[in-house]
Write a protein that holds these residues in place. Structure first.
Motif, PDB file in Angstrom:
ATOM      1  N   LEU A  29       0.828  -1.215   0.000  1.00  0.00           N
ATOM      2  CA  LEU A  29       0.000   0.000   0.000  1.00  0.00           C
ATOM      3  C   LEU A  29       0.856   1.256   0.000  1.00  0.00           C
ATOM      4  CD1 LEU A  29      -2.865  -0.936   2.526  1.00  0.00           C
ATOM      5  CD2 LEU A  29      -2.746  -1.292   0.052  1.00  0.00           C
ATOM      6  N   ASP A  31       1.751   3.223  -2.364  1.00  0.00           N
ATOM      7  CA  ASP A  31       1.244   4.340  -3.165  1.00  0.00           C
ATOM      8  C   ASP A  31       0.267   5.198  -2.365  1.00  0.00           C
ATOM      9  OD1 ASP A  31       2.769   3.646  -5.336  1.00  0.00           O
ATOM     10  OD2 ASP A  31       1.183   2.524  -6.341  1.00  0.00           O
ATOM     11  N   ASP A  32      -0.574   4.557  -1.567  1.00  0.00           N
ATOM     12  CA  ASP A  32      -1.483   5.315  -0.700  1.00  0.00           C
ATOM     13  C   ASP A  32      -0.691   6.163   0.276  1.00  0.00           C
ATOM     14  OD1 ASP A  32      -3.539   4.048  -1.977  1.00  0.00           O
ATOM     15  OD2 ASP A  32      -3.939   2.618  -0.365  1.00  0.00           O
ATOM     16  N   ASP A  35       0.842   9.212  -1.219  1.00  0.00           N
ATOM     17  CA  ASP A  35      -0.154  10.263  -1.467  1.00  0.00           C
ATOM     18  C   ASP A  35      -0.297  11.170  -0.243  1.00  0.00           C
ATOM     19  OD1 ASP A  35      -0.666   9.424  -4.029  1.00  0.00           O
ATOM     20  OD2 ASP A  35      -2.451   8.252  -3.502  1.00  0.00           O
ATOM     21  N   THR A  56       4.777  -1.624   4.313  1.00  0.00           N
ATOM     22  CA  THR A  56       3.338  -1.600   4.009  1.00  0.00           C
ATOM     23  C   THR A  56       2.900  -2.781   3.165  1.00  0.00           C
ATOM     24  OG1 THR A  56       3.774  -0.130   2.117  1.00  0.00           O
ATOM     25  CG2 THR A  56       3.185   0.907   4.202  1.00  0.00           C
ATOM     26  N   ALA A  89      -0.224   8.055   7.629  1.00  0.00           N
ATOM     27  CA  ALA A  89      -1.090   7.195   6.836  1.00  0.00           C
ATOM     28  C   ALA A  89      -2.078   6.447   7.725  1.00  0.00           C
ATOM     29  CB  ALA A  89      -0.255   6.218   6.014  1.00  0.00           C
ATOM     30  N   LEU A  93      -5.489   8.000   6.928  1.00  0.00           N
ATOM     31  CA  LEU A  93      -5.842   7.299   5.697  1.00  0.00           C
ATOM     32  C   LEU A  93      -6.419   5.915   5.913  1.00  0.00           C
ATOM     33  CD1 LEU A  93      -5.661   7.679   2.603  1.00  0.00           C
ATOM     34  CD2 LEU A  93      -3.402   6.612   2.704  1.00  0.00           C
ATOM     35  N   TRP A  94      -5.705   5.075   6.648  1.00  0.00           N
ATOM     36  CA  TRP A  94      -6.106   3.671   6.759  1.00  0.00           C
ATOM     37  C   TRP A  94      -7.012   3.467   7.964  1.00  0.00           C
ATOM     38  CZ3 TRP A  94      -0.256   2.785   6.200  1.00  0.00           C
ATOM     39  CH2 TRP A  94       0.087   2.813   4.833  1.00  0.00           C
TER      40      TRP A  94
END
Length: 511
Positions: A29, A31-32, A35, A56, A89, A93-94
């Motif tokens: 993950l 790339d997430d 970002d 990740t 992240a 994000l997650w």
């Protein structure tokens, strides 16, 4: 004046010498994560992106492939960027699959290290309006500071409106114990004694998607880094389903007795990925001129991350247990719910300073699952916890070594918890059966690093009666209650299966 070398002016090597990924990995993950780094204006060097890409990694079920991941790199390389990117992240994000708030832990040995990590995260978030707006209360300036950011109770906390939190704290006393982290950073892992981690690591056990990230340098002689060393050994061997490891070290540094030219700038490049980016060549040159002749061991440790290996035979000679077989048997094997034939075991440390509770159940005709349930200081908590767990597992059988559990016996009796005490012959038999079943791949378990560490460092002693063996501490700071508890729980399953069905066992004295 710098050494005249064609290597000078080049960047440190961006590829680590050792990059061991968990065998359960199917994707990443990263790339997430990149970002959120772009949004937060965080720039990662190639070696940092490579580390994040590995950390990740996810498995076929979308969970973190590595439940434990270690990063060994010398100081001043930019390790903090990796930790901050990972934290952001998780924080923004997650989300948890069940929608519950996520709790992220960031722990360091030194207070100033934990505080600096907090301040850096705070500065980063406050500098980005889109991130600041997600803080609890919208990140408004108040008389007490910024809403959503707290420095009370000895911890530094950043909390979002959705309930997600990241807590920064030092590994002192019982810090972090009693909390339930989804993911955890153990920074300065070179100072991570088992006596601390045996209480801290179980704080992630309730997470449906846990990961513990260890980052650090080579320990000094007065630092207690046995867990980090064990993680290093597992990572270097590779082939583990839930363990990841990266190290930036010179070629040959893994081999005992290897001769490495520490004055060679190419060696410096191999061990310092931030060289020429975040770390000046002049700095390494100064370090070599200052320490190269007077204290080369310090230069090897601090600047090159050279960590002399103990021969594997030293670890393996502690017992006949095949640690690789144990590690490779990790998987989705929780001991949960009402289960026929479930067993609970209690192991108390010498002097009653702490206790461990484990459980076991039969999985199928050839395998038994064991699981560490709880370890905590003292013994006052044991009776209540065992009574509750016994009900959850369907009136499970409770086994213990009564001779070493005097502190909990009266409490168990007072709580109405019946138990089966083990005599010396049964303790010896339990030890032999556990090793035989483990080595044959017949013991399975959830991946719990604290149990692996206990088994790795547990020695054995010969009992005075019968000549059998049992677990014994190899060093005072290396607890064995985890090893004892899973061993005795395994014995309990086999014992109950070999005993004709009758009413639940009654208390019997120690023979």
């Amino acid at each position: 004046m710098l050494i005249n070398s064609p290597q000078l002016g080049k960047l440190g090597l961006q590829e680590p010498r050792v990059r061991s990924l968990p065998t359960s990995r199917v994707d990443t993950l990263v790339d997430d994560l990149l970002d959120i780094c772009d949004l937060a204006r965080l720039r990662n060097d190639p070696w940092q992106e490579g580390a994040l890409e590995a950390i990740t990694s996810v498995d076929a079920f979308g969970r973190w492939a590595a439940t434990e991941f270690g990063l060994l790199v010398s100081r001043q390389q930019g390790k903090g960027n990796i930790l901050l990117s990972w934290e952001l992240a998780h924080l923004f994000l997650w989300e948890r699959a069940d929608g519950a708030p996520k709790l992220i832990g960031h722990t360091a040995h030194e207070t100033r290290t934990a505080r600096e990590a907090f301040l850096r995260a705070k500065r980063t978030i406050l500098a980005v309006p889109a991130l600041r707006a997600q803080l609890l209360g919208g990140g408004r300036q108040t008389a007490q500071g910024v809403s959503g950011i707290s420095t009370g109770n000895g911890n530094w906390t950043i909390e979002l409106e959705n309930g997600n939190r990241v807590v920064f704290f030092t590994r002192t006393g019982g810090a972090g114990v009693g909390m339930s982290f989804d993911v955890l950073i153990v920074d300065e892992a070179q100072h991570s004694p088992l006596t601390v981690l045996e209480a801290l690591l179980p704080t992630t056990d309730a997470s449906p998607n846990k990961q513990v990230l260890f980052t650090g340098t080579v320990p000094k002689e007065d630092q207690d880094g046995e867990y980090f060393e064990g993680l290093r050994d597992r990572g270097r061997r590779g082939g583990h389903p839930r363990t990841g490891w990266i190290e930036h070290t010179p070629v040959g540094s893994e081999a005992p007795g290897a001769v490495i030219d520490m004055s060679d700038p190419e060696v410096w490049r191999q061990a310092n990925p931030g060289l020429g980016i975040r770390l000046a060549w002049e700095t390494v040159q100064d370090d070599w001129e200052r320490m190269g002749q007077t204290n080369p061991d310090a230069f090897a440790r601090q600047r090159l991350s050279i960590w002399p290996d103990r021969p594997d035979a030293v670890v393996e000679s502690l017992s006949d247990l095949d640690l690789e077989a144990w590690i490779n048997a990790a998987g989705a094997f929780p001991v949960l719910g009402a289960t026929d034939g479930a067993v609970i075991s209690v192991a108390v440390s010498r002097g009653g300073g702490s206790a461990t509770v484990a459980a076991a159940r039969r999985v199928d005709a050839g395998r038994i699952a064991v699981e560490h349930k709880k370890t905590d200081a003292g013994t006052l908590w044991v009776a209540g916890y065992v009574k509750k767990l016994k009900d959850e597992l369907g009136n499970a059988l409770v086994v213990l070594d009564a001779k070493n559990a005097v502190a909990v016996i009266s409490a168990l009796q007072g709580a109405g918890v019946k138990f089966l005490s083990m005599n010396l012959d049964e303790i010896a038999g339990a030890h032999q059966l556990f090793i035989e079943h483990t080595n044959a791949g017949m013991i399975v378990h959830r991946d719990q690093p604290e149990v692996t560490a206990s088994l790795q460092f547990a020695g054995v002693r010969t009992l005075t009666r019968g000549g059998g063996q049992t677990w014994e501490t190899s060093e005072a700071k290396k607890p064995i209650t985890h090893a004892q508890a899973v061993t005795w729980a395994t014995w309990g399953v086999l014992k109950s299966e070999a005993t004709p069905k009758r009413e639940r066992p009654v208390v019997r004295g120690y023979a």
